[in-house]
Structure formats: structure tokens, C-alpha cells
Design a protein around this motif. Structure first.
Motif, PDB file in Angstrom:
ATOM      1  N   SER A 116       0.839  -1.200   0.000  1.00  0.00           N
ATOM      2  CA  SER A 116       0.000   0.000   0.000  1.00  0.00           C
ATOM      3  C   SER A 116       0.870   1.244   0.000  1.00  0.00           C
ATOM      4  O   SER A 116       2.091   1.178   0.207  1.00  0.00           O
ATOM      5  CB  SER A 116      -0.896   0.011   1.235  1.00  0.00           C
ATOM      6  OG  SER A 116      -0.111   0.261   2.388  1.00  0.00           O
ATOM      7  N   GLY A 117       0.198   2.382  -0.176  1.00  0.00           N
ATOM      8  CA  GLY A 117       0.907   3.650  -0.186  1.00  0.00           C
ATOM      9  C   GLY A 117       1.489   4.002   1.170  1.00  0.00           C
ATOM     10  O   GLY A 117       2.630   4.451   1.274  1.00  0.00           O
ATOM     11  N   ALA A 118       0.689   3.796   2.220  1.00  0.00           N
ATOM     12  CA  ALA A 118       1.174   4.129   3.560  1.00  0.00           C
ATOM     13  C   ALA A 118       2.387   3.279   3.911  1.00  0.00           C
ATOM     14  O   ALA A 118       3.363   3.770   4.496  1.00  0.00           O
ATOM     15  CB  ALA A 118       0.062   3.911   4.590  1.00  0.00           C
ATOM     16  N   GLU A 119       2.323   2.016   3.526  1.00  0.00           N
ATOM     17  CA  GLU A 119       3.441   1.112   3.825  1.00  0.00           C
ATOM     18  C   GLU A 119       4.692   1.546   3.050  1.00  0.00           C
ATOM     19  O   GLU A 119       5.814   1.465   3.566  1.00  0.00           O
ATOM     20  CB  GLU A 119       3.030  -0.319   3.456  1.00  0.00           C
ATOM     21  CG  GLU A 119       3.895  -1.386   4.087  1.00  0.00           C
ATOM     22  CD  GLU A 119       3.533  -2.798   3.602  1.00  0.00           C
ATOM     23  OE1 GLU A 119       2.503  -2.978   2.918  1.00  0.00           O
ATOM     24  OE2 GLU A 119       4.315  -3.716   3.900  1.00  0.00           O
ATOM     25  N   ALA A 120       4.491   2.025   1.836  1.00  0.00           N
ATOM     26  CA  ALA A 120       5.626   2.512   1.041  1.00  0.00           C
ATOM     27  C   ALA A 120       6.215   3.775   1.684  1.00  0.00           C
ATOM     28  O   ALA A 120       7.443   3.938   1.754  1.00  0.00           O
ATOM     29  CB  ALA A 120       5.195   2.780  -0.399  1.00  0.00           C
ATOM     30  N   CYS A 121       5.346   4.668   2.174  1.00  0.00           N
ATOM     31  CA  CYS A 121       5.834   5.907   2.800  1.00  0.00           C
ATOM     32  C   CYS A 121       6.581   5.601   4.097  1.00  0.00           C
ATOM     33  O   CYS A 121       7.647   6.171   4.363  1.00  0.00           O
ATOM     34  CB  CYS A 121       4.670   6.858   3.081  1.00  0.00           C
ATOM     35  SG  CYS A 121       3.986   7.588   1.580  1.00  0.00           S
ATOM     36  N   GLU A 122       6.022   4.714   4.901  1.00  0.00           N
ATOM     37  CA  GLU A 122       6.700   4.348   6.152  1.00  0.00           C
ATOM     38  C   GLU A 122       8.059   3.720   5.865  1.00  0.00           C
ATOM     39  O   GLU A 122       9.054   4.022   6.527  1.00  0.00           O
ATOM     40  CB  GLU A 122       5.849   3.354   6.950  1.00  0.00           C
ATOM     41  CG  GLU A 122       4.627   3.985   7.539  1.00  0.00           C
ATOM     42  CD  GLU A 122       4.577   3.846   9.064  1.00  0.00           C
ATOM     43  OE1 GLU A 122       5.420   3.130   9.629  1.00  0.00           O
ATOM     44  OE2 GLU A 122       3.695   4.467   9.664  1.00  0.00           O
ATOM     45  N   GLY A 123       8.082   2.826   4.880  1.00  0.00           N
ATOM     46  CA  GLY A 123       9.342   2.173   4.524  1.00  0.00           C
ATOM     47  C   GLY A 123      10.361   3.184   4.029  1.00  0.00           C
ATOM     48  O   GLY A 123      11.554   3.084   4.326  1.00  0.00           O
ATOM     49  N   ALA A 124       9.877   4.186   3.284  1.00  0.00           N
ATOM     50  CA  ALA A 124      10.778   5.220   2.772  1.00  0.00           C
ATOM     51  C   ALA A 124      11.415   5.987   3.936  1.00  0.00           C
ATOM     52  O   ALA A 124      12.608   6.302   3.907  1.00  0.00           O
ATOM     53  CB  ALA A 124      10.003   6.166   1.853  1.00  0.00           C
ATOM     54  N   ILE A 125      10.597   6.264   4.958  1.00  0.00           N
ATOM     55  CA  ILE A 125      11.123   6.973   6.137  1.00  0.00           C
ATOM     56  C   ILE A 125      12.155   6.108   6.851  1.00  0.00           C
ATOM     57  O   ILE A 125      13.220   6.595   7.262  1.00  0.00           O
ATOM     58  CB  ILE A 125       9.951   7.352   7.086  1.00  0.00           C
ATOM     59  CG1 ILE A 125       9.024   8.361   6.412  1.00  0.00           C
ATOM     60  CG2 ILE A 125      10.487   7.897   8.409  1.00  0.00           C
ATOM     61  CD1 ILE A 125       7.650   8.480   7.076  1.00  0.00           C
ATOM     62  N   LYS A 126      11.860   4.822   6.981  1.00  0.00           N
ATOM     63  CA  LYS A 126      12.816   3.920   7.634  1.00  0.00           C
ATOM     64  C   LYS A 126      14.147   3.881   6.876  1.00  0.00           C
ATOM     65  O   LYS A 126      15.222   3.918   7.474  1.00  0.00           O
ATOM     66  CB  LYS A 126      12.231   2.493   7.731  1.00  0.00           C
ATOM     67  CG  LYS A 126      11.207   2.323   8.846  1.00  0.00           C
ATOM     68  CD  LYS A 126      10.666   0.893   8.902  1.00  0.00           C
ATOM     69  CE  LYS A 126      11.690  -0.129   9.395  1.00  0.00           C
ATOM     70  NZ  LYS A 126      11.103  -1.496   9.480  1.00  0.00           N
ATOM     71  N   ILE A 127      14.067   3.822   5.551  1.00  0.00           N
ATOM     72  CA  ILE A 127      15.294   3.760   4.740  1.00  0.00           C
ATOM     73  C   ILE A 127      16.125   5.032   4.950  1.00  0.00           C
ATOM     74  O   ILE A 127      17.354   4.970   5.093  1.00  0.00           O
ATOM     75  CB  ILE A 127      14.950   3.552   3.243  1.00  0.00           C
ATOM     76  CG1 ILE A 127      14.326   2.156   3.042  1.00  0.00           C
ATOM     77  CG2 ILE A 127      16.187   3.714   2.362  1.00  0.00           C
ATOM     78  CD1 ILE A 127      13.730   1.941   1.657  1.00  0.00           C
ATOM     79  N   ALA A 128      15.432   6.185   4.995  1.00  0.00           N
ATOM     80  CA  ALA A 128      16.140   7.458   5.175  1.00  0.00           C
ATOM     81  C   ALA A 128      16.838   7.505   6.533  1.00  0.00           C
ATOM     82  O   ALA A 128      17.994   7.937   6.640  1.00  0.00           O
ATOM     83  CB  ALA A 128      15.154   8.623   5.040  1.00  0.00           C
ATOM     84  N   PRO A 271      -3.677  -4.669  -5.080  1.00  0.00           N
ATOM     85  CA  PRO A 271      -2.928  -3.944  -4.047  1.00  0.00           C
ATOM     86  C   PRO A 271      -1.427  -4.223  -4.135  1.00  0.00           C
ATOM     87  O   PRO A 271      -0.996  -5.378  -4.026  1.00  0.00           O
ATOM     88  CB  PRO A 271      -3.481  -4.501  -2.724  1.00  0.00           C
ATOM     89  CG  PRO A 271      -4.752  -5.193  -3.089  1.00  0.00           C
ATOM     90  CD  PRO A 271      -4.610  -5.641  -4.509  1.00  0.00           C
ATOM     91  N   VAL A 272      -0.662  -3.178  -4.359  1.00  0.00           N
ATOM     92  CA  VAL A 272       0.799  -3.311  -4.393  1.00  0.00           C
ATOM     93  C   VAL A 272       1.419  -1.933  -4.175  1.00  0.00           C
ATOM     94  O   VAL A 272       0.882  -0.914  -4.602  1.00  0.00           O
ATOM     95  CB  VAL A 272       1.280  -3.930  -5.730  1.00  0.00           C
ATOM     96  CG1 VAL A 272       0.893  -3.096  -6.920  1.00  0.00           C
ATOM     97  CG2 VAL A 272       2.791  -4.160  -5.726  1.00  0.00           C
ATOM     98  N   GLY A 273       2.527  -1.918  -3.466  1.00  0.00           N
ATOM     99  CA  GLY A 273       3.293  -0.696  -3.286  1.00  0.00           C
ATOM    100  C   GLY A 273       4.758  -0.988  -3.518  1.00  0.00           C
ATOM    101  O   GLY A 273       5.166  -2.160  -3.555  1.00  0.00           O
ATOM    102  N   ALA A 274       5.539   0.068  -3.692  1.00  0.00           N
ATOM    103  CA  ALA A 274       6.974  -0.134  -3.899  1.00  0.00           C
ATOM    104  C   ALA A 274       7.739   1.052  -3.336  1.00  0.00           C
ATOM    105  O   ALA A 274       7.238   2.182  -3.351  1.00  0.00           O
ATOM    106  CB  ALA A 274       7.278  -0.297  -5.388  1.00  0.00           C
ATOM    107  N   ILE A 275       8.907   0.766  -2.814  1.00  0.00           N
ATOM    108  CA  ILE A 275       9.832   1.829  -2.430  1.00  0.00           C
ATOM    109  C   ILE A 275      11.032   1.710  -3.354  1.00  0.00           C
ATOM    110  O   ILE A 275      11.651   0.643  -3.438  1.00  0.00           O
ATOM    111  CB  ILE A 275      10.306   1.685  -0.972  1.00  0.00           C
ATOM    112  CG1 ILE A 275       9.124   1.451  -0.038  1.00  0.00           C
ATOM    113  CG2 ILE A 275      11.101   2.917  -0.542  1.00  0.00           C
ATOM    114  CD1 ILE A 275       9.543   0.860   1.299  1.00  0.00           C
TER     115      ILE A 275
END
Ligand SMILES: *Cc1c(COP(=O)(O)O)cnc(C)c1O
Length: 417
Positions: A116-128, A271-275
Motif C-alpha cells: 500500500s501507499g502508507a506502507e511505502a511511505c513508512e518504509g521510505a522513512i525507515k530507509i532514510a 494492491p501493491v506498493g513499492a519503495i
């Protein structure tokens, strides 16, 4: 409240959705329109009674290729016959293929798949955050985000978005987000401190009311990130996968991010998201640092690869741009025709918005009465975001229906009935 208080019937009663009205069993988190669709065909949704609605909401920018696209249906059904899920304990062929293709088509070197989008955003924050941690700067963990932003509904995402309505009653704000005014470079500079890790921004604030970042603003953010050692995180969950007429919206500004969240259109309804990230930004993401049980499963990958087959076809994005021009011209005519209803036409590509002088819910309702589906957003805006496969004739038809909807709302005209 024991287990005995609610005996389960041997067989659950079958309810007729349309006859009985909405089921109270569905948690009431949405103010839903009382419409039940049975099937979809391209840009159209059809109710059980056979009423046809022109879908210019596309499941909020999700149905990028419309409904029941034959190539997507074939990809999903083919995959369904052989393998649904194996987990990320093993290699997933579709994941490797999709990652290779996304890397070839974008700034990125690395891709992580989620749902999902939220999961992609959270993952992006974790990566940063992890990037700074492995770079010897664990103190750098805060992220600058923007007023009017929307990054999803998880606890961190609502704090990142900073919308009071989304946070009310859910406990203290999650720490680590500093909010600046969208478009205000001086405010961004002022918000940067020794703990800042990244700047996260949507190229166009979709939920926030189709507010477009100026290309100069995005370029300035890129420069600031380079100068200050920060990572630029783009949330392209809504703007990505061809929505603006480029594969990703940041291409219009001639910049690249370090990390990017994608979802919505990527699966065309699955349903799919990506970082996506550069190798440098993702250097901290070693085994065990992040995961997702369903992320990148064979079904999702089959469909997302099929979406890319179509979107990356030569000429597809050019066609989106010419359709977008036709839509924009139609909306500009409406705005001239109904100055008491429309304040402004905004947006890019097939992510358009009308800022209204009346509540957007009224316009959504009036459009639905003309069997046209559009989507409300913040800032008194309705979004008009058809499938990328929309046909020219359907755009004209939508503008006509919207014109009739506006006539219902326009004061001088409504007296005539
Ligand atoms: C929709 C959206 C999200 C959240 O996506 P979900 O799949 O609903 O979690 C995040 N960011 C942006 C820009 C969006 O438009």
C-alpha cells in the motif's frame, strides 16, 4: 462479552446488498455513496441494475488502465493458475523482473515491494533514517514534511501528514516530523536542524487539493538536500505510473529523488506498493532490517508487470499528455462558463482538480446525479482523474456531464430548473 454471548449461526444468512441497504457490519470509517458496482469496463462502472457511470475517479488514481483491462485480467488469471504466494523466504521471479524494469526506467537502483501507499511511505522513512544511522549519524532521524500533505493513515503517516483531523483521538503525535509550508523554501531552510535526515514531499498534493509543487521548488529542495547531506524522499503514490504524463511526476522538474514511494496505479487495482531508492540511500537495508509478508507476492507482481507492459509501450505517455490537454481545455471552458461555481482549474496530466466556490461534496453529488464519478479533496477541490486509457470521446462526455452538474449548482441557472 464471553464467547457464548454471540452464537454463530450454522450458516450465515445471505444478504442482498442492494435490497437491504448498507450492512452495519462494515466499520463506519467512510462516508460512502449508496452505490454498489457489479462490474467495470474500461472507463465505465456498471451497477447491478445496469446503470452505467463514467468513472473519472478511477478508484482514486488506482485503476490506471481502467476496469477489466484484458492484459491485466489475463496476467492475473494466468498467475492464479500456477502460484499465489511463497513469502519472501524465497526468490520471487516476478519481483526480480519488476524491480529490474523499474530500475531501468527510473533513477533507482533498488526496489522494495509492499502492499500500500502508507506502507511505502513508512518504509521510505525507515530507509532514510537507516541511511544516516549506518553513515555514522544516528542522531539524524527527523523528516521535514509539508502542510496539506497526505502520506497515508498509519500512525507515522498521519503524523507525517500533520492533518489534525486524521490525528484526533489517536494519542500523541509520533515524534520526528517537522512541518513546513508547501512551496516555502525559507521555511524548509529554517526547519533544518542537526537531527534532520530527509525532506519528504509529494510533487502534487493529491488529497491536499491537487496542489502542484512548482518545478523550481522541487529543484530547490534537491539542491538543499545535496548541500546539507539530506535525503530527498518523494511520495509519488498518487502522481506515479504515468498519472501526470511522465512515468513519475518528478521527471517534469528534471530532478531525481533518493527515495520514492509508489503504489496506487502500480497495480492497476491489485494492491501493491513499492519503495524505490538509489543504492547509496538503501545502503543500510541489510537482511532483517525491513520486511512484509505479502509484499511483492506473485499475484501482485504479475499484475504490476502487466501494468508496466502497457504504460511503458512507446506512445502511451504521449497519449496521456494529449488526453490531458483535451481534459484541461474542457475544464477551462467549464470554469469560464460557471464562474460562480469554479474558482480555479489545477493539476497536471490526468490528475486534475477544480477548486470550487461551494462544498466539493455538493459537486461530487451533482456529478453522480449525471452518472459521472469524481473525487473530493481538501482545499475545496474536486479531483478529476480518469483511467490513463480514457478515450477522447469519454473526456468530451465527462465534460458535458460535468457541465450539467455545474448547471445544477450554479445559482443563476438553478432557478430555471
Ligand atoms: C493514497 C496516498 C497514500 C496512502 O496510500 P494507501 O494505499 O491508502 O495507504 C500515500 N501518499 C499519497 C500521496 C497518496 O495519494
Amino acid at each position: 462479552m464471553g464467547a457464548m454471548s454471540k452464537p454463530l449461526p450454522a450458516s450465515l444468512p445471505r444478504r442482498s446488498v442492494t435490497a437491504n441497504g448498507p450492512s452495519p457490519a462494515v466499520m463506519g470509517t467512510y462516508a460512502r455513496r449508496d452505490l454498489v458496482f457489479d462490474r467495470g469496463e474500461g472507463s465505465w462502472l456498471v451497477t447491478r441494475e445496469g446503470e452505467r457511470y463514467l468513472d473519472f475517479g478511477a478508484g482514486v488514481a488506482v485503476n490506471a488502465l481502467g476496469h477489466a483491462h484484458p492484459h491485466l485480467v489475463a496476467a492475473l488469471t494466468e498467475q492464479a493458475k500456477s502460484l499465489w504466494h511463497t513469502s519472501n523466504l524465497y526468490r520471487v521471479a516476478g519481483q526480480e523482473r519488476l524491480a529490474d524494469r523499474l530500475v531501468a526506467a527510473t533513477f533507482a537502483d533498488k526496489v522494495f515491494f509492499c502492499n500500500s501507499g502508507a506502507e511505502a511511505c513508512e518504509g521510505a522513512i525507515k530507509i532514510a533514517r537507516r541511511y544516516h544511522y549506518v553513515s555514522g549519524h544516528p542522531e539524524r532521524w527527523r523528516v521535514i514534511t509539508f502542510r496539506g500533505a497526505f502520506h497515508g493513515r498509519t500512525l507515522a503517516a498521519i503524523s507525517a501528514g500533520g492533518n489534525e483531523k486524521h490525528m484526533e483521538g489517536f494519542g500523541p503525535e509520533i515524534a520526528g516530523f517537522d512541518h513546513a509550508a508547501f512551496g516555502d523554501i525559507a521555511a524548509v531552510e529554517a526547519a533544518i536542524g542537526p537531527e534532520t535526515a530527509a525532506i519528504m514531499v509529494e510533487p502534487i498534493q493529491g488529497e491536499g487539493g491537487v496542489r502542484c509543487a512548482a518545478p523550481e521548488f522541487l529543484r530547490a529542495l534537491r539542491e538543499i538536500c545535496d548541500a546539507r547531506g539530506l535525503l530527498l524522499v518523494l511520495d509519488e503514490v498518487q502522481t506515479g505510473v504515468g498519472r501526470t504524463g511522465k512515468l513519475f511526476a518528478h521527471e517534469w522538474a528534471g530532478i531525481t529523488p533518493d527515495i520514492m514511494a509508489a503504489a496506487k496505479g502500480l497495480g492497476g487495482g491489485f494492491p501493491v506498493g513499492a519503495i524505490l531508492a538509489t543504492a547509496e540511500a538503501a545502503k543500510g537495508m541489510s537482511p532483517g532490517t525491513h520486511g512484509s509478508t505479502f509484499g511483492g507476492n506473485p499475484l501482485a507482481m504479475a499484475v504490476a508487470n502487466a501494468v508496466l507492459d502497457v504504460v511503458l509501450e512507446p506512445g502511451f505517455l504521449e497519449a496521456v499528455r494529449s488526453k490531458a490537454l483535451r481534459l484541461k481545455q474542457g475544464l477551462a471552458r467549464l470554469s469560464d462558463q460557471f464562474p460562480d461555481v469554479v474558482e480555479e482549474v489545477r493539476g497536471q496530466g490526468l490528475l486534475m482538480g477544480l477548486k470550487l466556490k461551494l462544498p466539493p461534496a455538493d459537486a461530487v453529488g451533482a456529478a453522480a446525479a449525471e452518472k459521472l464519478l469524481i473525487v473530493a479533496a481538501a482545499d475545496n477541490v474536486v479531483r478529476i482523474l480518469p483511467p490513463l486509457t480514457v478515450e477522447d470521446g469519454e473526456i468530451s462526455e465527462a465534460v458535458e456531464r460535468l457541465s450539467r452538474a455545474m448547471a445544477r449548482l450554479s445559482k443563476p441557472r438553478s432557478s430555471g430548473g
